[in-house]
Design a protein around this motif. Structure first.
Motif, short mmCIF file in Angstrom:
data_model
loop_
_atom_site.label_atom_id
_atom_site.label_comp_id
_atom_site.label_asym_id
_atom_site.label_seq_id
_atom_site.Cartn_x
_atom_site.Cartn_y
_atom_site.Cartn_z
N ARG A 1 0.83 -1.21 0.00
CA ARG A 1 0.00 0.00 0.00
C ARG A 1 0.87 1.26 0.00
NH1 ARG A 1 -5.30 -0.90 0.75
NH2 ARG A 1 -5.94 -2.96 1.55
N GLN A 2 1.97 1.24 0.73
CA GLN A 2 2.86 2.41 0.76
C GLN A 2 3.50 2.65 -0.61
OE1 GLN A 2 3.39 4.75 3.20
NE2 GLN A 2 4.51 5.76 1.53
N GLU A 3 3.87 1.55 -1.28
CA GLU A 3 4.45 1.69 -2.61
C GLU A 3 3.42 2.26 -3.59
OE1 GLU A 3 7.44 1.49 -2.77
OE2 GLU A 3 8.04 0.19 -1.13
N MET A 4 2.15 1.91 -3.37
CA MET A 4 1.10 2.41 -4.23
C MET A 4 1.00 3.94 -4.07
SD MET A 4 -2.88 1.19 -4.34
CE MET A 4 -3.23 1.87 -2.71
N ILE A 5 1.14 4.43 -2.86
CA ILE A 5 1.11 5.88 -2.61
C ILE A 5 2.30 6.56 -3.29
CG2 ILE A 5 1.28 7.66 -0.84
CD1 ILE A 5 -0.18 5.70 1.04
N ASP A 6 3.47 5.93 -3.19
CA ASP A 6 4.67 6.48 -3.82
C ASP A 6 4.50 6.55 -5.35
OD1 ASP A 6 5.92 6.77 -1.41
OD2 ASP A 6 7.05 4.90 -1.54
N PHE A 7 3.86 5.54 -5.93
CA PHE A 7 3.64 5.56 -7.38
C PHE A 7 2.69 6.70 -7.77
CE2 PHE A 7 1.31 4.44 -11.22
CZ PHE A 7 2.36 4.23 -12.11
N ALA A 8 1.68 6.95 -6.94
CA ALA A 8 0.74 8.03 -7.23
C ALA A 8 1.48 9.37 -7.29
CB ALA A 8 -0.36 8.07 -6.17
N LYS A 9 2.44 9.58 -6.39
CA LYS A 9 3.25 10.80 -6.42
C LYS A 9 4.10 10.85 -7.69
CE LYS A 9 3.65 11.06 -1.36
NZ LYS A 9 4.61 11.00 -0.22
N PHE A 10 4.65 9.70 -8.05
CA PHE A 10 5.47 9.61 -9.26
C PHE A 10 4.64 9.98 -10.49
CE2 PHE A 10 6.83 7.10 -12.92
CZ PHE A 10 8.18 7.39 -13.00
N LYS A 11 3.44 9.43 -10.58
CA LYS A 11 2.55 9.69 -11.72
C LYS A 11 2.16 11.16 -11.78
CE LYS A 11 -1.76 8.26 -13.92
NZ LYS A 11 -2.18 9.65 -14.14
N LYS A 12 1.94 11.78 -10.65
CA LYS A 12 1.54 13.18 -10.62
C LYS A 12 2.62 14.07 -11.25
CE LYS A 12 -0.07 16.86 -7.53
NZ LYS A 12 -0.37 17.23 -6.13
N SER A 13 3.87 13.77 -10.95
CA SER A 13 4.97 14.57 -11.51
C SER A 13 5.04 14.40 -13.03
CB SER A 13 6.31 14.18 -10.88
OG SER A 13 6.65 12.84 -11.21
N VAL A 14 4.73 13.20 -13.50
CA VAL A 14 4.73 12.94 -14.95
C VAL A 14 3.57 13.69 -15.61
CG1 VAL A 14 4.47 11.17 -16.73
CG2 VAL A 14 5.86 10.71 -14.69
N ASP A 15 2.41 13.66 -14.96
CA ASP A 15 1.23 14.37 -15.51
C ASP A 15 1.49 15.87 -15.63
OD1 ASP A 15 -0.13 12.00 -15.67
OD2 ASP A 15 -1.20 12.27 -13.76
N MET A 16 2.11 16.44 -14.63
CA MET A 16 2.38 17.88 -14.65
C MET A 16 3.34 18.23 -15.79
SD MET A 16 2.78 18.65 -10.56
CE MET A 16 3.29 20.34 -10.85
N ALA A 17 4.34 17.40 -15.98
CA ALA A 17 5.31 17.64 -17.06
C ALA A 17 4.63 17.50 -18.42
CB ALA A 17 6.48 16.68 -16.94
N ASP A 18 3.75 16.51 -18.55
CA ASP A 18 3.02 16.32 -19.81
C ASP A 18 2.17 17.55 -20.13
OD1 ASP A 18 3.73 14.07 -21.22
OD2 ASP A 18 2.51 12.73 -20.00
N ASN A 19 1.53 18.11 -19.13
CA ASN A 19 0.71 19.30 -19.34
C ASN A 19 1.55 20.48 -19.83
OD1 ASN A 19 -1.60 17.94 -18.51
ND2 ASN A 19 -1.41 18.61 -16.37
N ASP A 20 2.75 20.61 -19.27
CA ASP A 20 3.65 21.68 -19.70
C ASP A 20 4.06 21.50 -21.16
OD1 ASP A 20 3.54 22.89 -17.24
OD2 ASP A 20 5.34 21.89 -16.48
N LEU A 21 4.29 20.25 -21.56
CA LEU A 21 4.66 19.97 -22.95
C LEU A 21 3.52 20.32 -23.90
CD1 LEU A 21 6.60 16.60 -22.60
CD2 LEU A 21 7.54 18.79 -23.32
N GLU A 22 2.29 20.04 -23.48
CA GLU A 22 1.13 20.38 -24.30
C GLU A 22 1.02 21.89 -24.48
OE1 GLU A 22 -2.41 18.67 -22.77
OE2 GLU A 22 -1.74 16.59 -23.01
N ASP A 23 1.32 22.64 -23.43
CA ASP A 23 1.27 24.09 -23.52
C ASP A 23 2.30 24.62 -24.52
OD1 ASP A 23 -0.74 24.11 -21.66
OD2 ASP A 23 0.58 24.54 -19.96
N LEU A 24 3.42 23.92 -24.63
CA LEU A 24 4.47 24.31 -25.57
C LEU A 24 4.18 23.84 -26.98
CD1 LEU A 24 7.74 23.59 -23.54
CD2 LEU A 24 6.81 25.82 -24.15
N ASP A 25 3.15 23.02 -27.14
CA ASP A 25 2.81 22.45 -28.44
C ASP A 25 3.96 21.62 -29.00
OD1 ASP A 25 1.09 21.94 -30.54
OD2 ASP A 25 1.75 23.66 -31.71
N ILE A 26 4.60 20.86 -28.11
CA ILE A 26 5.69 19.98 -28.50
C ILE A 26 5.20 18.53 -28.43
CG2 ILE A 26 8.00 19.15 -27.87
CD1 ILE A 26 8.58 21.94 -26.81
#
Length: 454
Positions: free
Chosen positions: A191-216
C-alpha cells in the motif's frame, strides 16, 4: 604702276581675310570639339561618381550585423551626378538611369560569411560542440540504457506501465483486483508503494501538461517518445562525426546561421552576434533561424531543436538519477509492487523484471524533470550540460543546440534560406550597380561592384 600695287594690296587683303576666316572657323570648331569632348568626359566621370557614391552608401546595419556589403535602389537620386556636371558649366537637363548590375547571390553570401566569420572561430565552436556532446554520451552511457528501454518497449510489460501512466488503468484498481486473487498483495508495504507511485505519476502528468502548452509532440506516457528522443541524440552524434570531416566553411556557415537570425527566443533578451536587436531589423518575433535549418515552417524547426534539447537533458538527468541511491531505493520498491500486481492480475502470464522496470521509471522521471529545464532554455536561459564534483562546468543555451542541428544541414540550403530572409528584411540587395545617360545621341554608362564578391 601705282594702280597695280593698289590692286595687289587689295588682293592680298582679300586673301588674308579668307585665310583668317578659315582659321577662325577651324579654331572655333576645335574649341567646340574640345569643349564637347571635355563635357563627354565630365558626363562619364559624373556617372562614375554617382555609382561610387551609391556603393559607398551601403546599408550599415546589414554590414554590421551580417558582414554584407550591399545596397538597395529604392531611394536613389541623381544629386551627385547633377552636381558633378554642373561644375563643368553645364546647366541643361540630363536624365540618367540607375540600375542594379548584380543581385546578392548565394556565392556572394558565402564570400561575405568567409570574410566576416569563417577564419577560425566557426571551426573552434564546431569542435567544442562535438566534444561536449560526445562527453554527454560517454558520461551517461546512454547506449546501454537505450538498449534496456528497447527491450522493455518490445515486451508485453510496456503496455501495462503505459496504461498506468496514461490513466487508462489505475494502480488502486489493479491493487484491489490483485488483493482478491492473492491476499499477500494486501500487505501494508504494498500500500505504501502504491502511494509512492501516485506521487510519481503526478509529476509525470504535470510535465506532460507543460509539454502540451508548448505544443511539443512529446508524450512521457508513451515509451516510443523516449526512444525517439534518445535516437535523436544518437543521430546527431553520428551526424556530427561525419560532418567533422568537413573542414573550413561549413562550421562557420552553421554558426553564422544559428546565431545571426531571429528565432523562437523572445526579442526582449535575444540579439545577433554583434549585439543588434532583431526588433531593430523587423517587427515581431520570427522563426527565421529554425526555417533556415529545416526549410519548412519555423515551428517545425522549433520542435526539432526542442526534441534535441529534451534528449540531451534526458541523458544528463538520467545519469544524475541513476547515481542517486535514495531514488533507486524508492523506485525499486515501486517496481517490485507493480511487478507483483501485474503477475497476479495477468494470472502469471506477464512478468516484469523489477530491475528493468526501475531503469525505465528512472528514465521517465528524468524525462519529467527535463521538461522544466527545456522550458527554461526556450525562454532564453542556459543549461548546465556538464557537472563535476558539484560544480557546473559547461553552460549551453537554445542557440547552441540550434547550431548542432545546423551542422547537419547542407551549406547551399542554409545559404539560400538566409538570402531569402535577408531579402525579406532589407529588400532587393545589389552587390553591383550601374548608371547610364544619353548625351547628343550617344549613351554613356558606368558599372561597378564590390571587390569582396569578385
Amino acid at each position: 604702276m601705282k594702280r597695280l600695287n593698289s590692286n595687289k594690296r587689295g588682293a592680298m587683303t582679300i586673301f588674308l581675310a579668307i585665310i583668317l576666316s578659315a582659321l577662325i572657323l577651324v579654331e572655333c570648331t576645335f574649341v567646340m570639339f574640345i569643349w564637347d569632348l571635355d563635357y563627354r568626359m565630365a558626363f562619364s566621370s559624373a556617372l562614375r561618381a554617382e555609382v561610387e557614391t551609391i556603393l559607398a552608401e551601403y546599408d550599415r546595419q546589414l554590414f554590421d550585423t551580417y558582414g554584407i556589403y550591399a545596397v538597395t535602389l529604392n531611394d536613389v537620386d541623381d544629386e551627385v551626378f547633377q552636381k558633378a556636371i554642373s561644375t563643368h558649366g553645364y546647366t541643361g537637363d540630363s536624365d540618367i538611369e540607375v540600375y542594379g548590375v548584380k543581385v546578392l547571390s548565394v556565392e556572394d553570401l558565402r564570400a561575405a560569411i568567409t570574410v566576416y566569420y569563417a577564419n577560425r572561430a566557426g571551426g573552434i565552436w564546431f569542435e567544442k560542440a562535438f566534444v561536449q556532446l560526445q562527453g554527454v554520451m560517454d558520461y551517461t552511457g546512454i547506449g546501454d540504457i537505450l538498449e534496456t528501454l528497447r527491450q522493455f518497449t518490445s515486451s508485453e510489460a510496456a503496455g501495462y506501465l503505459e496504461d498506468l501512466l496514461s490513466g487508462a488503468s489505475t494502480i488502486a484498481g489493479w491493487f484491489d483486483d490483485a488483493s482478491e486473487l492473492d491476499e499477500n498483495i494486501a500487505s501494508e508495504d504494498y500500500r505504501q508503494e502504491m502511494i509512492d507511485f501516485a506521487k510519481f505519476k503526478k509529476s509525470v502528468d504535470m510535465a506532460d501538461n507543460d509539454l502540451e502548452d508548448l505544443d511539443i509532440g512529446i508524450d512521457l506516457t508513451d515509451m516510443s517518445s523516449l526512444l525517439d528522443g534518445a535516437d535523436k541524440l544518437m543521430d546527431v552524434q553520428y551526424g556530427l562525426t561525419d560532418a567533422l570531416m568537413t573542414v573550413g566553411f561549413h562550421p562557420a556557415c552553421a554558426y553564422y546561421a544559428a546565431n545571426n537570425f531571429d528565432c523562437v527566443l523572445s526579442n526582449d533578451n535575444d540579439c545577433s552576434i554583434n549585439g543588434t536587436m532583431f526588433s531593430d531589423i523587423h517587427e515581431g518575433n520570427m522563426l527565421d533561424a529554425e526555417y533556415i535549418m529545416c526549410g519548412m515552417d519555423g515551428r517545425v524547426g522549433v520542435a526539432e531543436v526542442s526534441a534535441l534539447i529534451f534528449a540531451v537533458m534526458l541523458a544528463v538527468r538520467a545519469a544524475e538519477n541513476f547515481a542517486d541511491p535514495e531514488l533507486q531505493a524508492t523506485l525499486t520498491g515501486i517496481s517490485a509492487t507493480i511487478s507483483a500486481v501485474v503477475l497476479v492480475i495477468s494470472e502469471g502470464i506477464v512478468y516484469i523484471d523489477p530491475e528493468i522496470l526501475t531503469t525505465v521509471m528512472i528514465l521517465i522521471k528524468s524525462a519529467a524533470e527535463s521538461v522544466s529545464a527545456l522550458i527554461d532554455v526556450l525562454k532564453g536561459e542556459t543549461f548546465a550540460l556538464i557537472k563535476m564534483d558539484g560544480m557546473e562546468l559547461v553552460y549551453v543555451g537554445y542557440r547552441d543546440f540550434l547550431f548542432l542541428l545546423m551542422c547537419l544541414t547542407f551549406d547551399d540550403a542554409m545559404l539560400s534560406r538566409m538570402l531569402e530572409v535577408l531579402q525579406r528584411d532589407y529588400g532587393e540587395l545589389y552587390t553591383g550597380v550601374g548608371a547610364s545617360g544619353i548625351y547628343r545621341g550617344q549613351e554613356y554608362s558606368q558599372e561597378k561592384s564590390y571587390l569582396l564578391y569578385g
